[in-house]
Write a protein that holds these residues in place. Structure first.
Motif, PDB file in Angstrom:
ATOM      1  N   ARG A  31     -68.450 114.509  33.207  1.00 48.00           N
ATOM      2  CA  ARG A  31     -68.204 113.074  33.081  1.00 48.00           C
ATOM      3  C   ARG A  31     -67.093 112.629  34.025  1.00 48.00           C
ATOM      4  O   ARG A  31     -67.168 111.554  34.625  1.00 48.00           O
ATOM      5  CB  ARG A  31     -67.855 112.716  31.630  1.00 48.00           C
ATOM      6  CG  ARG A  31     -68.982 112.975  30.636  1.00 48.00           C
ATOM      7  CD  ARG A  31     -68.657 112.404  29.261  1.00 48.00           C
ATOM      8  NE  ARG A  31     -67.485 113.050  28.690  1.00 48.00           N
ATOM      9  CZ  ARG A  31     -67.534 114.140  27.934  1.00 48.00           C
ATOM     10  NH1 ARG A  31     -68.691 114.718  27.686  1.00 48.00           N
ATOM     11  NH2 ARG A  31     -66.429 114.664  27.426  1.00 48.00           N
ATOM     12  N   GLU A  32     -66.053 113.475  34.155  1.00 50.94           N
ATOM     13  CA  GLU A  32     -64.979 113.151  35.082  1.00 50.94           C
ATOM     14  C   GLU A  32     -65.497 113.191  36.518  1.00 50.94           C
ATOM     15  O   GLU A  32     -65.097 112.387  37.357  1.00 50.94           O
ATOM     16  CB  GLU A  32     -63.808 114.125  34.911  1.00 50.94           C
ATOM     17  CG  GLU A  32     -62.968 113.884  33.677  1.00 50.94           C
ATOM     18  CD  GLU A  32     -62.289 112.517  33.711  1.00 50.94           C
ATOM     19  OE1 GLU A  32     -61.831 112.097  34.781  1.00 50.94           O
ATOM     20  OE2 GLU A  32     -62.231 111.876  32.649  1.00 50.94           O
ATOM     21  N   GLY A  79     -64.860 117.448  41.761  1.00 47.85           N
ATOM     22  CA  GLY A  79     -65.561 118.218  40.729  1.00 47.85           C
ATOM     23  C   GLY A  79     -66.957 118.674  41.079  1.00 47.85           C
ATOM     24  O   GLY A  79     -67.688 119.138  40.208  1.00 47.85           O
ATOM     25  N   TRP A  80     -67.349 118.607  42.367  1.00 48.00           N
ATOM     26  CA  TRP A  80     -68.736 118.896  42.742  1.00 48.00           C
ATOM     27  C   TRP A  80     -68.840 119.957  43.824  1.00 48.00           C
ATOM     28  O   TRP A  80     -68.005 120.031  44.724  1.00 48.00           O
ATOM     29  CB  TRP A  80     -69.421 117.611  43.226  1.00 48.00           C
ATOM     30  CG  TRP A  80     -69.456 116.565  42.174  1.00 48.00           C
ATOM     31  CD1 TRP A  80     -68.563 115.550  41.988  1.00 48.00           C
ATOM     32  CD2 TRP A  80     -70.414 116.455  41.116  1.00 48.00           C
ATOM     33  NE1 TRP A  80     -68.901 114.805  40.883  1.00 48.00           N
ATOM     34  CE2 TRP A  80     -70.030 115.329  40.327  1.00 48.00           C
ATOM     35  CE3 TRP A  80     -71.558 117.170  40.770  1.00 48.00           C
ATOM     36  CZ2 TRP A  80     -70.752 114.929  39.208  1.00 48.00           C
ATOM     37  CZ3 TRP A  80     -72.276 116.770  39.650  1.00 48.00           C
ATOM     38  CH2 TRP A  80     -71.875 115.665  38.887  1.00 48.00           C
ATOM     39  N   HIS A  81     -69.909 120.754  43.725  1.00 45.46           N
ATOM     40  CA  HIS A  81     -70.210 121.746  44.758  1.00 45.46           C
ATOM     41  C   HIS A  81     -70.975 121.088  45.905  1.00 45.46           C
ATOM     42  O   HIS A  81     -71.737 120.133  45.706  1.00 45.46           O
ATOM     43  CB  HIS A  81     -71.056 122.888  44.183  1.00 45.46           C
ATOM     44  CG  HIS A  81     -70.267 123.847  43.356  1.00 45.46           C
ATOM     45  ND1 HIS A  81     -69.248 124.608  43.892  1.00 45.46           N
ATOM     46  CD2 HIS A  81     -70.334 124.172  42.037  1.00 45.46           C
ATOM     47  CE1 HIS A  81     -68.730 125.373  42.948  1.00 45.46           C
ATOM     48  NE2 HIS A  81     -69.369 125.124  41.806  1.00 45.46           N
ATOM     49  N   SER A  82     -70.768 121.611  47.096  1.00 50.91           N
ATOM     50  CA  SER A  82     -71.475 121.107  48.273  1.00 50.91           C
ATOM     51  C   SER A  82     -71.623 122.226  49.291  1.00 50.91           C
ATOM     52  O   SER A  82     -71.096 123.339  49.107  1.00 50.91           O
ATOM     53  CB  SER A  82     -70.742 119.908  48.890  1.00 50.91           C
ATOM     54  OG  SER A  82     -69.431 120.279  49.283  1.00 50.91           O
ATOM     55  N   HIS A 262     -71.954 107.819  29.694  1.00 51.41           N
ATOM     56  CA  HIS A 262     -72.172 109.241  29.968  1.00 51.41           C
ATOM     57  C   HIS A 262     -71.418 110.143  29.007  1.00 51.41           C
ATOM     58  O   HIS A 262     -71.832 111.281  28.766  1.00 51.41           O
ATOM     59  CB  HIS A 262     -71.749 109.558  31.409  1.00 51.41           C
ATOM     60  CG  HIS A 262     -72.844 109.362  32.399  1.00 51.41           C
ATOM     61  ND1 HIS A 262     -73.743 110.351  32.719  1.00 51.41           N
ATOM     62  CD2 HIS A 262     -73.201 108.281  33.130  1.00 51.41           C
ATOM     63  CE1 HIS A 262     -74.594 109.895  33.615  1.00 51.41           C
ATOM     64  NE2 HIS A 262     -74.298 108.651  33.881  1.00 51.41           N
ATOM     65  N   GLY A 263     -70.319 109.647  28.441  1.00 54.65           N
ATOM     66  CA  GLY A 263     -69.507 110.491  27.580  1.00 54.65           C
ATOM     67  C   GLY A 263     -69.791 110.355  26.102  1.00 54.65           C
ATOM     68  O   GLY A 263     -69.164 111.040  25.288  1.00 54.65           O
ATOM     69  N   PHE A 264     -70.740 109.490  25.726  1.00 50.25           N
ATOM     70  CA  PHE A 264     -71.081 109.296  24.319  1.00 50.25           C
ATOM     71  C   PHE A 264     -71.584 110.609  23.727  1.00 50.25           C
ATOM     72  O   PHE A 264     -72.456 111.277  24.283  1.00 50.25           O
ATOM     73  CB  PHE A 264     -72.172 108.233  24.212  1.00 50.25           C
ATOM     74  CG  PHE A 264     -72.657 107.978  22.813  1.00 50.25           C
ATOM     75  CD1 PHE A 264     -71.997 107.085  21.984  1.00 50.25           C
ATOM     76  CD2 PHE A 264     -73.781 108.630  22.323  1.00 50.25           C
ATOM     77  CE1 PHE A 264     -72.452 106.849  20.698  1.00 50.25           C
ATOM     78  CE2 PHE A 264     -74.242 108.395  21.041  1.00 50.25           C
ATOM     79  CZ  PHE A 264     -73.574 107.497  20.225  1.00 50.25           C
ATOM     80  N   THR A 265     -71.030 110.994  22.579  1.00 50.51           N
ATOM     81  CA  THR A 265     -71.432 112.239  21.927  1.00 50.51           C
ATOM     82  C   THR A 265     -71.748 111.984  20.458  1.00 50.51           C
ATOM     83  O   THR A 265     -71.280 111.018  19.854  1.00 50.51           O
ATOM     84  CB  THR A 265     -70.326 113.304  22.011  1.00 50.51           C
ATOM     85  OG1 THR A 265     -69.117 112.789  21.440  1.00 50.51           O
ATOM     86  CG2 THR A 265     -70.073 113.706  23.459  1.00 50.51           C
TER      87      THR A 265
END
Length: 292
Positions: A31-32, A79-82, A262-265
């Protein structure tokens, strides 16, 4: 189109391709990561959804390897791979980097080295059987909607959230959550003044559940407002989030609304035989009385 010869050497210049893999780092909250894509790269909801749904995507072609390295580092710190490719050959992939690589990689070249310092302060609010991560200034509210399982917002900023839930077995929709979301969007538009559907039901990229979202503009008590409506299905229940604010502020809070969706749980269901507050069949909820 073919490759363009270098004006200096006359040789073919094969640009470096920066490839977004769609994979979040192991130690990074997804989410972050989505929030950083919006804030650091200025991407819209639709662009982020398309990017995450497309798998590996070439997001930049550059002739300068240093520029490619800087973008890869920026994605890593978000926070992402590339990957970096040259003539279809993978010459760098962050999948092999240690998790503390961002502290040293490309240091001194202007790369970002601190993520925590940039993260805004958030808080978690809980409802009957669900919770959301919201801006620190938000709090649980009352009287926005009598059927809500969670109501929250910031009264000073006129930003609000109402969450309704529906037993999926009580409804009949051909294409699941997306059709249900389309119906909620249409129903909202029919119940408010000067309504316009800005974004029709679109799949919401979440790994843990099926979801869809859309946007509606309207007038409530003479004030121009804009809604983000998101539906997510957990088990046999569909939850609908209605997020809204004044239209003039919507772009500024779009990222916050996106992160909330996106963060709703949802809390795990109670074991059978345990005491529950209400065993009656849930009502069929609508989007009425959202902005009062």
């Amino acid at each position: 189109m073919g490759q363009v010869p270098s004006r200096i050497t006359g040789k073919l210049v094969m640009p470096f391709q920066v490839v977004f893999t769609g994979c979040a780092r192991d130690d990074f909250d997804r989410r972050e990561g989505i929030k950083h894509l919006s804030e650091k790269f200025k991407l819209s909801f639709q662009q982020i959804n398309k990017l995450l749904a497309s798998g590996k995507s070439v997001i930049k072609k550059v002739d300068d390897r240093h520029m490619a390295d800087k973008l890869v580092t920026k994605l890593w710190n978000a926070g992402w791979h590339s990957e970096i490719r040259n003539d279809q050959e993978v010459i760098l992939t962050t999948a092999s980097w240690p998790e503390d690589a961002a502290l040293t990689v490309h240091a001194g070249q202007g790369a970002e080295t601190s993520v925590e310092a940039e993260q805004p302060r958030n808080t978690t609010l809980a409802g009957e059987d669900c919770s959301v991560v919201v801006p620190q200034s938000w709090s649980v509210l009352q009287d926005l909607n009598r059927s809500a399982v969670l109501q929250a917002g910031d009264l000073a900023l006129n930003q609000y959230l109402v969450v309704l839930k529906q037993n999926a077995s009580d409804i009949a929709v051909a294409n699941g959550v997306e059709d249900y979301c389309a119906a909620q969007i249409a129903q909202c538009a029919n119940r408010v003044s000067a309504a316009e559907i800005l974004v029709r039901a679109t799949p919401l990229d979440r790994e843990d559940c099926m979801g869809a979202f859309g946007e509606v503009s309207a007038e409530v008590a003479g004030i121009a407002v804009q809604y983000l409506i998101a539906c997510v299905k957990f088990g046999d229940t569909i939850y609908t989030m209605f997020l809204w604010c004044e239209r003039k502020d919507f772009e500024a809070v779009r990222t916050d609304f996106w992160n909330i969706a996106h963060g709703f749980t949802v809390e795990p269901p109670r074991p059978s035989g345990s005491n529950s507050a209400d065993q009656s069949s849930p009502e069929t909820h609508t989007s009425e009385e959202l902005a009062t």
